[in-house]
Design an enzyme around this catalytic site. Structure first.
Site, PDB file in Angstrom:
ATOM      1  N   ASP A 286       0.881  -1.165   0.000  1.00 45.62           N
ATOM      2  CA  ASP A 286       0.000   0.000   0.000  1.00 45.62           C
ATOM      3  C   ASP A 286       0.923   1.220   0.000  1.00 45.62           C
ATOM      4  O   ASP A 286       1.526   1.551   1.012  1.00 45.62           O
ATOM      5  CB  ASP A 286      -0.872  -0.042   1.262  1.00 45.62           C
ATOM      6  CG  ASP A 286      -1.732   1.217   1.435  1.00 45.62           C
ATOM      7  OD1 ASP A 286      -1.707   2.085   0.541  1.00 45.62           O
ATOM      8  OD2 ASP A 286      -2.411   1.331   2.466  1.00 45.62           O
TER       9      ASP A 286
ATOM     10  N   LYS B 290       3.084  11.109  -3.613  1.00 47.08           N
ATOM     11  CA  LYS B 290       2.042  10.399  -4.379  1.00 47.08           C
ATOM     12  C   LYS B 290       1.140  11.396  -5.115  1.00 47.08           C
ATOM     13  O   LYS B 290       0.598  11.092  -6.167  1.00 47.08           O
ATOM     14  CB  LYS B 290       1.219   9.541  -3.410  1.00 47.08           C
ATOM     15  CG  LYS B 290       0.132   8.694  -4.056  1.00 47.08           C
ATOM     16  CD  LYS B 290      -0.490   7.801  -3.008  1.00 47.08           C
ATOM     17  CE  LYS B 290      -1.675   7.035  -3.501  1.00 47.08           C
ATOM     18  NZ  LYS B 290      -2.218   6.151  -2.453  1.00 47.08           N
TER      19      LYS B 290
ATOM     20  N   GLU C 101      -7.212   0.587  -4.678  1.00 42.53           N
ATOM     21  CA  GLU C 101      -7.258   0.482  -3.210  1.00 42.53           C
ATOM     22  C   GLU C 101      -8.624  -0.021  -2.701  1.00 42.53           C
ATOM     23  O   GLU C 101      -8.667  -0.897  -1.832  1.00 42.53           O
ATOM     24  CB  GLU C 101      -6.903   1.835  -2.577  1.00 42.53           C
ATOM     25  CG  GLU C 101      -5.415   2.138  -2.703  1.00 42.53           C
ATOM     26  CD  GLU C 101      -5.071   3.609  -2.578  1.00 42.53           C
ATOM     27  OE1 GLU C 101      -5.964   4.417  -2.231  1.00 42.53           O
ATOM     28  OE2 GLU C 101      -3.906   3.970  -2.824  1.00 42.53           O
TER      29      GLU C 101
ATOM     30  N   ASP D  39     -12.718   5.965   2.304  1.00 45.81           N
ATOM     31  CA  ASP D  39     -11.287   5.955   2.640  1.00 45.81           C
ATOM     32  C   ASP D  39     -10.833   7.342   3.089  1.00 45.81           C
ATOM     33  O   ASP D  39     -10.698   8.260   2.276  1.00 45.81           O
ATOM     34  CB  ASP D  39     -10.501   5.502   1.395  1.00 45.81           C
ATOM     35  CG  ASP D  39      -9.004   5.351   1.654  1.00 45.81           C
ATOM     36  OD1 ASP D  39      -8.525   5.871   2.682  1.00 45.81           O
ATOM     37  OD2 ASP D  39      -8.311   4.741   0.824  1.00 45.81           O
TER      38      ASP D  39
END
Length: 615
Positions: A23, A86, A186, A210
């Site tokens: 992850d 990211k 994800e 999330d």
């Protein structure tokens, strides 16, 4: 006599090779594997903790630290400490223009559609290189903890990541020495961790909520025949648990009249850390009471919830919008899965459960759920779960040749078949009317190391300045393994297509050799690729700058023209140096020098065009 590998750490007989699930997060990253009992487990190396902060720090001597050790430099040496990389993966400068103040390090603006670069000292890094340093740290931790080499991985990305962001994640893995078998969404990984979607018979519509440290997203997925289809996503890439911490800090600053201390960086950091502690404590208690340097830091759960209520409401609004986009109502959702450390906050759970009208899945540690799901996906790919049917996949990547002889992957290897993917390209020279499209198969960065499948010309592109034509190239790979390549120029509708069978004439041994070569040469390939990309960018810059001087000489002083030509000459001289940092440095210098009068010329041209016109 047969060889058997024993894992020293666990004493169990070692499968041929462990495939890990990773992850790669904005705030924290982690790595998981399937333990000898067949259960997914997050790797905790030598007591360093499960979470690896996604932070990279460059020391003055050029050495690099990643994770916990790097985090301490966020305050003391911000310009050499990279966080939230990211957010930059696969992005052009235009994409992040409005957010540049968020980053404390230098994000290079070359005023174009090319991908962003980050400057640290005299070196230039791409988000791919920086992400690879985080992945390398995860790989090393896994190898240290498992006492076995780790060379293959499944990496997760947000459902809304586009093609170039997914490819950038793959490239980062390759650079870290990992063979990336699959890029998984994800929300899909989180669902797998709860066992949702493992049974090919079940049909469900689920919502995955999330809420991480710095980002929030919600995805609506439809699961059918073991296939996860993303119906809609929504969210806010600048909303998360960090906002909850900030709300507490602001409350304490106000309560204690600390506005004069706003510029005290170390006090701010101490308060932020204390706020994080308070937030966690308030998940299980009603009052938090402590102090920082004689400053009382007390807050009740009720106060905390009233401070964060607007932010939580924003996430609920995003859930509403995602459902609207998917054409569904809350009642249509069968399961709600909670992901991200910030979903531990009781108010968040309560509001989400209330909105969807059902209990949420929150039994698995929300920090770990995505990595655990990635490990399950890795186990499926390794063929260890006999109850799950693995759909046919493409054995080697398919792509086209771009400037400098580079391979641009359009369908990555291990993609499910049938599949369709595409990308948009443009011309590099003014007035270009033909475009040669060469199709290749393989894993190397240079097309000359790959296998050529087809070549054709897209003719009749309208003559326009470089960068204006928009050419869509689509790859369609059907269930029989036949690849159709289609090129279409969007403005004129000019179209061309060709069919090939990628696996024709390839033995399993040849496929294996191609994969093996790509891993053994990954470092050299990427280094080579970066030099070619820098040179190509430099050539484009020279071309653009010379054209600019030609067209706009009348608006510039003799000195400005002479200085510009000197910068152009400096750049030309280093193009073949093989030093990517030097080329980027000269591009940056030419860019910085010419920007002010490029803007001036633009203003004058607009003023000229508007003369006598009223708006």
């Amino acid at each position: 006599m047969a060889k058997v590998s024993i894992n020293i750490a666990t004493g169990s007989i070692q499968k041929e090779e462990i495939i890990v699930g990773i992850d790669l997060g904005t705030t924290n990253s982690l790595v998981a594997f399937i333990n000898p009992e067949g259960n997914p487990q997050v790797i905790n190396d030598a007591g360093k903790g499960l979470l690896v902060p996604s932070v990279v720090h460059f020391n003055p001597d050029g050495s690099v630290v990643v994770g916990n050790e790097a985090k301490q430099f966020l305050i003391s040496d911000p310009q050499n400490t990279i966080f939230s990389v990211k957010r930059l993966l696969g992005r052009s400068y235009h994409d992040i223009e409005n957010y540049k103040d968020f980053f404390s390090y230098k994000v290079i603006d070359d005023n174009s559609e090319s991908l962003v670069k980050i400057k640290v000292g005299d070196k230039f890094f791409t988000p791919i290189e920086l992400s690879s340093l985080i992945l390398k740290e995860l790989k090393e931790r896994a190898e240290h903890a498992l006492k076995t080499p780790v060379n293959r991985a499944v990496i997760t990305v947000p459902a809304y990541f586009n093609d170039s962001q997914r490819q950038a994640t793959r490239d980062a893995g390759k650079l870290a020495g990992l063979d990336v078998l699959r890029i998984v969404n994800e929300p899909t990984a989180a669902s797998l961790a709860y066992g949702i979607g493992l049974n090919p018979e079940e049909e469900k519509t689920i919502a995955v909520y999330d809420l991480g440290g710095g980002t929030f997203d919600v995805s609506i997925l439809k699961i059918q025949n073991g296939i996860f289809e993303v119906l809609a996503t929504n969210g806010n890439t600048f909303l998360g648990g960090d906002d909850f911490d900030r709300a507490i800090v602001n409350y304490w600053v106000e309560q204690n009249n600390l506005t004069d201390h706003a510029s005290d960086a170390s006090l701010q950091q101490a308060l932020r850390l204390k706020a994080e502690e308070a937030k966690k404590a308030l998940s299980t208690q009603n009052l938090y009471n402590d102090q920082v340097a004689d400053i009382p830091c007390a807050i009740t759960r009720q106060m905390f919830e009233s401070l964060i209520a607007p932010k939580v409401e924003e996430t609920i609004l995003a859930c509403k919008n995602a459902l609207t986009d998917a054409g569904l109502s809350p009642a249509d959702i069968d399961e709600v899965v909670m992901v991200g450390g910030s979903t531990r906050t009781p108010l968040v759970k309560h509001k989400v459960s209330e909105f969807f009208g059902k209990a949420v899945h929150d039994k698995i540690n929300p920090d770990e759920v995505v990595a655990l799901g990635a490990a399950i996906q890795a186990d499926i790919l390794a063929g260890n779960r006999k109850d799950i049917l693995l759909l046919d996949v493409t054995p080697l990547s398919l792509g086209i040749e771009t400037m400098g002889g580079l391979m641009d992957v359009i369908i990555p290897r291990n993609s499910k078949v049938p599949t369709k993917a595409g990308r948009q390209y443009t011309t590099s020279v003014d007035g270009q009317v033909n475009m040669k499209i060469s199709v290749f198969q393989g894993e190397r960065d240079l097309v000359k190391e790959n296998r050529k499948l087809a070549e054709f010309d897209l003719k009749g592109i309208p003559a326009m300045p470089a960068g204006l034509p928009k050419v869509d190239i689509n790859f369609l790979l059907n269930a029989d393994g036949i690849l159709t390549i289609q090129a279409i120029e969007l403005r004129s509708g000019v179209k061309q297509e060709v069919e090939v069978k990628p696996t024709y004439g390839l033995t399993d041994q040849e496929v294996e050799k191609m994969l093996f070569d790509s891993i053994t040469h990954a470092k050299d390939d990427v280094a080579h690729r970066m030099i070619i990309e820098a040179r190509t960018e430099g050539e484009q810059m020279v071309y653009t700058a010379e054209r600019f001087l030609e067209k706009n000489g009348a608006y510039l002083s003799v000195q400005e023209i002479a200085d510009s030509q000197k910068f152009i000459q400096d750049l030309k001289e280093v193009l073949n140096s093989g030093d990517k940092d030097l080329i980027h440095k000269k591009i940056d210098e030419l860019n910085e020098f010419t920007r002010p009068f490029a803007e001036r010329v633009m203003d004058q041209a607009i003023a000229q065009a508007m003369k006598g016109k009223t708006i």
